[in-house]
Design an enzyme around this catalytic site. Structure first.
Site, PDB file in Angstrom:
ATOM      1  CG  ASP A   1      12.433  15.632   1.076  1.00 35.34           C
ATOM      2  OD1 ASP A   1      11.490  15.225   1.809  1.00 35.34           O
ATOM      3  OD2 ASP A   1      12.329  15.362  -0.367  1.00 35.34           O
ATOM      4  CG  LEU A  55      13.184  19.574  -2.464  1.00 29.24           C
ATOM      5  CD1 LEU A  55      13.406  20.816  -2.747  1.00 29.24           C
ATOM      6  CD2 LEU A  55      12.015  19.689  -1.173  1.00 29.24           C
ATOM      7  CB  SER A 115       4.744  -1.206   4.208  1.00 30.67           C
ATOM      8  OG  SER A 115       3.681  -1.619   3.742  1.00 30.67           O
ATOM      9  CB  THR A 143       3.161  -3.941   1.628  1.00 26.95           C
ATOM     10  OG1 THR A 143       2.393  -2.752   1.680  1.00 26.95           O
ATOM     11  CG2 THR A 143       3.260  -4.191   0.431  1.00 26.95           C
ATOM     12  CE1 TYR A 188       4.723  -0.189  -0.548  1.00 22.69           C
ATOM     13  CE2 TYR A 188       6.429   1.483  -0.891  1.00 22.69           C
ATOM     14  CZ  TYR A 188       5.403   0.948  -0.082  1.00 22.69           C
ATOM     15  OH  TYR A 188       5.141   1.475   1.334  1.00 22.69           O
ATOM     16  CE  LYS A 240       8.835   1.100   2.072  1.00 22.94           C
ATOM     17  NZ  LYS A 240       9.700   2.308   2.880  1.00 22.94           N
ATOM     18  CG  PHE A 289      -1.454  -2.025   9.623  1.00 23.95           C
ATOM     19  CD1 PHE A 289      -0.217  -2.145  10.359  1.00 23.95           C
ATOM     20  CD2 PHE A 289      -2.174  -2.969   9.205  1.00 23.95           C
ATOM     21  CE1 PHE A 289       0.165  -3.584  10.698  1.00 23.95           C
ATOM     22  CE2 PHE A 289      -1.680  -4.296   9.326  1.00 23.95           C
ATOM     23  CZ  PHE A 289      -0.557  -4.559  10.256  1.00 23.95           C
ATOM     24  CB  VAL A 317     -15.801   1.687  -4.353  1.00 20.97           C
ATOM     25  CG1 VAL A 317     -15.526   0.475  -3.132  1.00 20.97           C
ATOM     26  CG2 VAL A 317     -16.238   3.051  -3.507  1.00 20.97           C
ATOM     27  NE  ARG A 343      -5.282  -0.232  -5.664  1.00 21.52           N
ATOM     28  CZ  ARG A 343      -4.948   0.633  -4.726  1.00 21.52           C
ATOM     29  NH1 ARG A 343      -4.974   2.003  -5.311  1.00 21.52           N
ATOM     30  NH2 ARG A 343      -4.860   0.389  -3.540  1.00 21.52           N
TER      31      ARG A 343
HETATM   32  C1  WQD Z   1      -6.977   1.558   0.281  1.00 21.61           C
HETATM   33  C2  WQD Z   1      -8.170   0.706   0.163  1.00 21.61           C
HETATM   34  C3  WQD Z   1      -8.145   0.002  -2.253  1.00 21.61           C
HETATM   35  C4  WQD Z   1      -8.234   4.142  -3.898  1.00 21.61           C
HETATM   36  C5  WQD Z   1      -0.924   1.032  -0.064  1.00 21.61           C
HETATM   37  C6  WQD Z   1       0.577   0.419   0.191  1.00 21.61           C
HETATM   38  C7  WQD Z   1       1.076   0.689   1.655  1.00 21.61           C
HETATM   39  C8  WQD Z   1       1.025   2.026   1.848  1.00 21.61           C
HETATM   40  C9  WQD Z   1      -0.383   2.747   1.733  1.00 21.61           C
HETATM   41  C10 WQD Z   1       2.716   3.702   1.045  1.00 21.61           C
HETATM   42  C11 WQD Z   1      -7.955  -0.333  -0.794  1.00 21.61           C
HETATM   43  C12 WQD Z   1      -9.265   1.071  -2.040  1.00 21.61           C
HETATM   44  C13 WQD Z   1      -8.125   3.057  -3.013  1.00 21.61           C
HETATM   45  C14 WQD Z   1      -9.300   4.356  -4.711  1.00 21.61           C
HETATM   46  C15 WQD Z   1     -10.351   2.595  -3.663  1.00 21.61           C
HETATM   47  N1  WQD Z   1       1.882   2.540   0.765  1.00 21.61           N
HETATM   48  N2  WQD Z   1      -9.479   2.350  -2.731  1.00 21.61           N
HETATM   49  N3  WQD Z   1     -10.312   3.664  -4.478  1.00 21.61           N
HETATM   50  O1  WQD Z   1      -3.311  -0.109  -1.233  1.00 21.61           O
HETATM   51  O2  WQD Z   1      -3.943  -0.471   1.207  1.00 21.61           O
HETATM   52  O3  WQD Z   1      -1.649   0.422   0.832  1.00 21.61           O
HETATM   53  O4  WQD Z   1      -0.769   2.514   0.265  1.00 21.61           O
HETATM   54  O5  WQD Z   1       2.727   4.513   1.877  1.00 21.61           O
HETATM   55  O6  WQD Z   1       2.306   0.181   1.810  1.00 21.61           O
HETATM   56  O7  WQD Z   1       0.491  -0.927  -0.001  1.00 21.61           O
HETATM   57  O8  WQD Z   1      -3.958   1.737   0.227  1.00 21.61           O
HETATM   58  O9  WQD Z   1      -5.035   3.910  -0.095  1.00 21.61           O
HETATM   59  O10 WQD Z   1      -4.347   2.554  -2.034  1.00 21.61           O
HETATM   60  O11 WQD Z   1      -5.949   1.610  -0.790  1.00 21.61           O
HETATM   61  O12 WQD Z   1     -11.360   1.841  -3.462  1.00 21.61           O
HETATM   62  O13 WQD Z   1      -9.524   5.235  -5.488  1.00 21.61           O
HETATM   63  O14 WQD Z   1      -8.948   1.858  -0.871  1.00 21.61           O
HETATM   64  O15 WQD Z   1      -8.631  -0.895  -3.158  1.00 21.61           O
HETATM   65  O16 WQD Z   1      -8.852  -1.130  -0.482  1.00 21.61           O
HETATM   66  P1  WQD Z   1      -3.131   0.201   0.319  1.00 21.61           P
HETATM   67  P2  WQD Z   1      -4.944   2.505  -0.622  1.00 21.61           P
END
Ligand code: WQD
Length: 337
Positions: free
Chosen positions: A34, A36, A127, A129, A152, A156, A180, A219, A297
């Site tokens: 790692d 760090l 991911s 993603t 990002y 992947k 997920f 949200v 977002r």
């Molecule tokens: C989840 C939901 C947001 C924050 C990403 C990457 C994935 C992985 C995880 C790295 C969404 C909503 C979020 C907030 C909100 N990456 N939200 N208010 O975007 O699904 O996945 O992170 O490990 O590859 O794509 O995860 O947790 O950011 O968002 O409403 O303050 O929560 O809009 O619907 P996401 P997330």
């Protein structure tokens, strides 16, 4: 019998540290690399507190190609689980070259060193993603990979292609696990998600808001075509996710893979909206989460949740823990910070 020695890159990160705990529990010998850059050394203490034994730790930046090569000369490695990468979607839009260098160049150097030292078992942290907004839900591994919405996500996709091409010409067996949404923490609260700075992901923001560290949660949008207008994701307990890596590693070590590169979706198979998560968190922990509805977002998709049949059948793996287990473990971890 000689214990297999597994290299875990990014092993002091969120998913990496939970996977190291499961590897040690299964009797593997573990060495962590790692740099760090996005974690703290105290995570190693947390792993030791849970496991009773300490994995070997080497502070190393995988961008330093010669140091990567020297590492493999020094250690006889039976398999590699590769977590080390930058992972903030938003940051990747602002700093694409940092992401392409840190996530792609390091993968190339790692694979080159593995080839030189005949290390042939590789698990890649991918991911969901890569699917973008899938046309059909739940999402199977046959869903088409869509143009990434962020550098990002692109790293992947490119990473999977680099590995696939390499397996065609190298003695390499690889499994890409398409995660997920990993959430929660080890039940001991010795390790968990450690977002440095303002959390990008939902659950750390929820726990920090409930703890009064953040004023309120935004949200991101309530006008999505979903049951309550907020976006839907498949939230999987990080310990379940860690155990999926053990199943994938065993598949490769035992030569049970059906192809030189395989892909598995790792989720619970259940989708939860943001509002449902907030409600479940409040019920599980008897605490309030202040939130307001804000704009969507940029780059977010409406809904994603996994079809887990392939992982269930081929890896013999099932998610055992539910959303409330994950949310109460996340809260227990937050209270310890
Ligand atoms: C989840 C939901 C947001 C924050 C990403 C990457 C994935 C992985 C995880 C790295 C969404 C909503 C979020 C907030 C909100 N990456 N939200 N208010 O975007 O699904 O996945 O992170 O490990 O590859 O794509 O995860 O947790 O950011 O968002 O409403 O303050 O929560 O809009 O619907 P996401 P997330």
């Amino acid at each position: 019998m000689k214990k297999n020695k597994i290299l875990v890159t990014g092993g002091l990160g969120f998913i990496g540290s939970h996977t190291v705990v499961e590897l040690l529990k299964e009797g593997y010998e573990v060495v962590i690399i790692d740099d760090l850059s996005n974690t703290r050394m105290e995570v190693l203490e947390g792993i030791k507190a849970i496991s009773g034994v300490g994995p070997e730790f080497v502070k190393l930046d995988l961008k330093e190609k010669e140091k990567v090569r020297a590492f493999f000369k020094e250690h006889s490695i039976d398999g590699v689980i590769h977590f080390a990468a930058s992972k903030a979607v938003g940051e990747s839009v602002e700093e694409p070259l940092k992401y392409y260098e840190n996530n792609i160049a390091t993968l190339v150097y790692l694979l080159q060193s593995m080839a030189e030292n005949k290390v042939s078992n590789f698990i890649f942290s991918s991911s969901c993603t890569v699917y973008g907004q899938a046309d059909e839900l739940p999402i199977t591994e046959n869903a088409p990979v869509k143009k990434a919405e962020s550098p990002y996500g692109n790293t992947k996709q490119i990473g999977e292609e680099i590995i696939q091409d390499t397996t065609k010409v190298m003695d390499l067996k690889a499994i890409a696990l398409r995660y997920f949404n990993p959430i929660g923490a080890h039940e001991s609260a010795h390790i968990g998600e450690l977002p440095l700075g303002v959390p990008q992901n939902l659950i750390p923001f929820v726990t920090q808001t409930a703890a009064g560290i953040r004023k309120e949660l935004s949200v991101f949008g309530d006008d999505y075509p979903t049951q309550d207008g907020t976006a839907v994701r498949d939230y999987i307990h990080v310990v379940d996710l860690a155990q999926a890596h053990i199943c994938a590693l065993q598949r490769l070590l035992e030569g049970k893979n059906q192809a030189k590169m395989e892909f598995f979706n790792v989720g619970t198979g259940k989708g939860s909206s943001v509002l449902e998560v907030i409600k479940a968190f409040e019920e599980a922990n008897g605490t309030k989460v202040n939130y307001k509805i804000a704009d969507r977002r940029e780059g977010d998709i409406t809904a994603a949740y996994a079809d887990t049949e392939l992982a269930n059948k081929e890896l013999g793996w099932h998610a055992k823990l539910g959303l409330k287990d994950a949310l109460s473990s996340a809260w227990k971890w937050q209270l310890k910070q």
